[in-house]
Design an enzyme around this catalytic site. Structure first.
Site, PDB file in Angstrom:
ATOM      1  N   SER A 295       3.093  -2.151  10.545  1.00  0.00           N
ATOM      2  CA  SER A 295       4.539  -2.187  10.796  1.00  0.00           C
ATOM      3  C   SER A 295       5.189  -3.534  10.467  1.00  0.00           C
ATOM      4  O   SER A 295       6.100  -3.980  11.169  1.00  0.00           O
ATOM      5  CB  SER A 295       4.841  -1.801  12.255  1.00  0.00           C
ATOM      6  OG  SER A 295       4.419  -0.483  12.499  1.00  0.00           O
TER       7      SER A 295
ATOM      8  N   GLU B  32      -5.781  -4.808  10.800  1.00  0.00           N
ATOM      9  CA  GLU B  32      -4.739  -3.812  11.014  1.00  0.00           C
ATOM     10  C   GLU B  32      -5.039  -3.036  12.296  1.00  0.00           C
ATOM     11  O   GLU B  32      -5.839  -2.085  12.284  1.00  0.00           O
ATOM     12  CB  GLU B  32      -4.703  -2.821   9.849  1.00  0.00           C
ATOM     13  CG  GLU B  32      -4.362  -3.443   8.513  1.00  0.00           C
ATOM     14  CD  GLU B  32      -3.713  -2.423   7.600  1.00  0.00           C
ATOM     15  OE1 GLU B  32      -2.546  -2.605   7.250  1.00  0.00           O
ATOM     16  OE2 GLU B  32      -4.365  -1.426   7.246  1.00  0.00           O
TER      17      GLU B  32
ATOM     18  N   GLY C 238       2.731  -1.070   4.458  1.00  0.00           N
ATOM     19  CA  GLY C 238       2.739   0.350   4.110  1.00  0.00           C
ATOM     20  C   GLY C 238       4.166   0.834   3.922  1.00  0.00           C
ATOM     21  O   GLY C 238       4.771   0.675   2.860  1.00  0.00           O
TER      22      GLY C 238
ATOM     23  N   HIS D  46      -9.529   1.667   4.748  1.00  0.00           N
ATOM     24  CA  HIS D  46      -8.246   1.780   5.458  1.00  0.00           C
ATOM     25  C   HIS D  46      -8.417   2.726   6.647  1.00  0.00           C
ATOM     26  O   HIS D  46      -9.157   3.714   6.566  1.00  0.00           O
ATOM     27  CB  HIS D  46      -7.168   2.302   4.502  1.00  0.00           C
ATOM     28  CG  HIS D  46      -5.807   2.243   5.116  1.00  0.00           C
ATOM     29  ND1 HIS D  46      -5.302   3.266   5.881  1.00  0.00           N
ATOM     30  CD2 HIS D  46      -4.869   1.253   5.135  1.00  0.00           C
ATOM     31  CE1 HIS D  46      -4.101   2.911   6.321  1.00  0.00           C
ATOM     32  NE2 HIS D  46      -3.818   1.698   5.882  1.00  0.00           N
TER      33      HIS D  46
ATOM     34  N   GLY E 187       2.250   2.126  10.945  1.00  0.00           N
ATOM     35  CA  GLY E 187       3.229   3.198  10.756  1.00  0.00           C
ATOM     36  C   GLY E 187       3.942   3.630  12.019  1.00  0.00           C
ATOM     37  O   GLY E 187       4.566   4.683  12.056  1.00  0.00           O
TER      38      GLY E 187
ATOM     39  N   ASN F 258       0.863  -1.187   0.000  1.00  0.00           N
ATOM     40  CA  ASN F 258       0.000   0.000   0.000  1.00  0.00           C
ATOM     41  C   ASN F 258       0.895   1.231   0.000  1.00  0.00           C
ATOM     42  O   ASN F 258       1.451   1.605   1.030  1.00  0.00           O
ATOM     43  CB  ASN F 258      -0.890  -0.039   1.261  1.00  0.00           C
ATOM     44  CG  ASN F 258      -1.760   1.192   1.387  1.00  0.00           C
ATOM     45  OD1 ASN F 258      -1.871   1.986   0.450  1.00  0.00           O
ATOM     46  ND2 ASN F 258      -2.382   1.373   2.547  1.00  0.00           N
ATOM     47  N   TRP F 259       1.036   1.829  -1.189  1.00  0.00           N
ATOM     48  CA  TRP F 259       1.959   2.963  -1.311  1.00  0.00           C
ATOM     49  C   TRP F 259       1.350   4.267  -0.777  1.00  0.00           C
ATOM     50  O   TRP F 259       2.039   5.293  -0.730  1.00  0.00           O
ATOM     51  CB  TRP F 259       2.381   3.145  -2.783  1.00  0.00           C
ATOM     52  CG  TRP F 259       3.321   2.081  -3.255  1.00  0.00           C
ATOM     53  CD1 TRP F 259       3.922   1.127  -2.479  1.00  0.00           C
ATOM     54  CD2 TRP F 259       3.792   1.860  -4.603  1.00  0.00           C
ATOM     55  NE1 TRP F 259       4.723   0.327  -3.252  1.00  0.00           N
ATOM     56  CE2 TRP F 259       4.668   0.752  -4.565  1.00  0.00           C
ATOM     57  CE3 TRP F 259       3.556   2.483  -5.821  1.00  0.00           C
ATOM     58  CZ2 TRP F 259       5.307   0.261  -5.695  1.00  0.00           C
ATOM     59  CZ3 TRP F 259       4.188   1.990  -6.958  1.00  0.00           C
ATOM     60  CH2 TRP F 259       5.063   0.896  -6.897  1.00  0.00           C
ATOM     61  N   LYS F 260       0.090   4.261  -0.441  1.00  0.00           N
ATOM     62  CA  LYS F 260      -0.596   5.462   0.075  1.00  0.00           C
ATOM     63  C   LYS F 260      -0.258   6.675  -0.815  1.00  0.00           C
ATOM     64  O   LYS F 260      -0.234   6.547  -2.037  1.00  0.00           O
ATOM     65  CB  LYS F 260      -0.214   5.682   1.542  1.00  0.00           C
ATOM     66  CG  LYS F 260      -0.440   4.433   2.399  1.00  0.00           C
ATOM     67  CD  LYS F 260      -0.159   4.643   3.860  1.00  0.00           C
ATOM     68  CE  LYS F 260      -0.246   3.312   4.596  1.00  0.00           C
ATOM     69  NZ  LYS F 260       0.043   3.405   6.012  1.00  0.00           N
TER      70      LYS F 260
HETATM   71  P1  PGA Z   1       2.623   0.256   7.821  1.00  0.00           P
HETATM   72  O1  PGA Z   1       1.224   0.505   7.094  1.00  0.00           O
HETATM   73  O2  PGA Z   1       3.199  -1.002   7.241  1.00  0.00           O
HETATM   74  O3  PGA Z   1       3.447   1.472   7.526  1.00  0.00           O
HETATM   75  O4  PGA Z   1       2.345   0.103   9.274  1.00  0.00           O
HETATM   76  C1  PGA Z   1       0.303  -0.527   6.914  1.00  0.00           C
HETATM   77  C2  PGA Z   1      -0.970   0.032   6.316  1.00  0.00           C
HETATM   78  O5  PGA Z   1      -1.305   1.176   6.590  1.00  0.00           O
HETATM   79  O6  PGA Z   1      -1.662  -0.647   5.557  1.00  0.00           O
END
Ligand code: PGA
Length: 251
Positions: free
Chosen positions: A214, A167, A235, A94, A173, A9-11
């Site tokens: 994470s 999640e 992410g 999300h 994050g 997920n590159w956001k």
């Molecule tokens: P992260 O994000 O790996 O940076 O924790 C995961 C996500 O938001 O899907």
């Protein structure tokens, strides 16, 4: 065992040009692993069609979809258009959309419906906040979210897949790690709750459960220690080739 699913997920983490460059690098670097692992990249929607044209062999997913199939919602993208842009998957609900963009459980339900109608595999995100966890309300929140997504949702027994990504919001994050046994417990709870709506054969054949929050090359293997988790949603570590490769390599 099902093929492990790894969703990047590159956001909004990359510019258009950076997305194209990283997609090409993903294609070159991960080519050998694509037959054993399902790798999906979810870039920003403006990069979808250019990445599709690269023909890099990776699956494409969107980060969001409209609940309407056609209409007056300015700025939204329909599920049918995502299909024509080459998307097989779409992230729905999300936590960043729920937290900052007012996405409600009801919207997540409608978006899931739109995906299924258009033939897109929804990746439905659910999870608790730290306060909910602290107050012992994690399971309640998971059940509540599943009920609002799946109540009155028709899933025909046609092998169409549905993905649920667990999640925990506090782990996204933040680098905060979750005990893998906790993710297995939640995955069992999810499967158990799905029985309120679907036959066991549909749950076994059409549902996959991912963990997200994470995930790194160091931690990823621990989530696959039990077959209740079928993949990961990544992410931050999906924005760099070396970090993402280490995740893919360690599954
Ligand atoms: P992260 O994000 O790996 O940076 O924790 C995961 C996500 O938001 O899907």
């Amino acid at each position: 065992m099902k093929k492990p699913l790894i969703v990047a997920n590159w956001k909004m983490g990359l510019s258009f040009a950076e997305s194209i460059r990283l997609a090409e690098e993903f294609g070159r670097t991960l080519a050998e692993q694509m037959s054993q692992k399902e790798i999906v990249i979810c870039p920003s929607s403006i990069a979808l069609s250019d990445i599709r044209r690269l023909k890099i062999g990776l699956k494409l997913g969107a980060q969001n979809v409209s609940w309407e199939l056609k209409g007056k919602l300015t700025g939204e993208v329909s599920a049918h258009d995502l299909v024509s842009l080459g998307c097989e998957y779409c992230i729905v609900g999300h936590s960043s959309r729920r937290q900052y963009l007012g996405e409600t459980d009801k919207m997540v339900h409608e978006k899931t419906k739109a995906c299924l109608f258009a033939g897109i595999i929804p990746i439905i995100c659910i999870g608790e906040t730290w306060d909910e966890k602290d107050a012992g309300k994690r399971d309640l929140r998971i059940i509540e979210q599943l009920h609002s997504v799946f109540k009155d949702l028709v899933v025909s027994d046609n092998k169409r897949q549905i993905i649920i990504a667990y999640e925990p919001i506090w782990a996204i994050g933040t680098g905060q790690s979750i005990e893998p046994t906790d993710t297995f417990r939640v995955a069992d709870l999810i499967r158990h709750t799905l029985r309120d709506f679907f036959d066991q054969s549909i749950i076994d054949n059409q549902f996959n459960i991912l963990y997200g929050g994470s995930v790194s090359g160091k931690t990823v293997a621990s989530f696959f220690a039990h077959d209740s988790i079928n993949g990961v949603l990544v992410g931050s570590d999906s924005l760099r080739m070396d970090l993402f490769k280490s995740i893919v390599d360690n599954i």
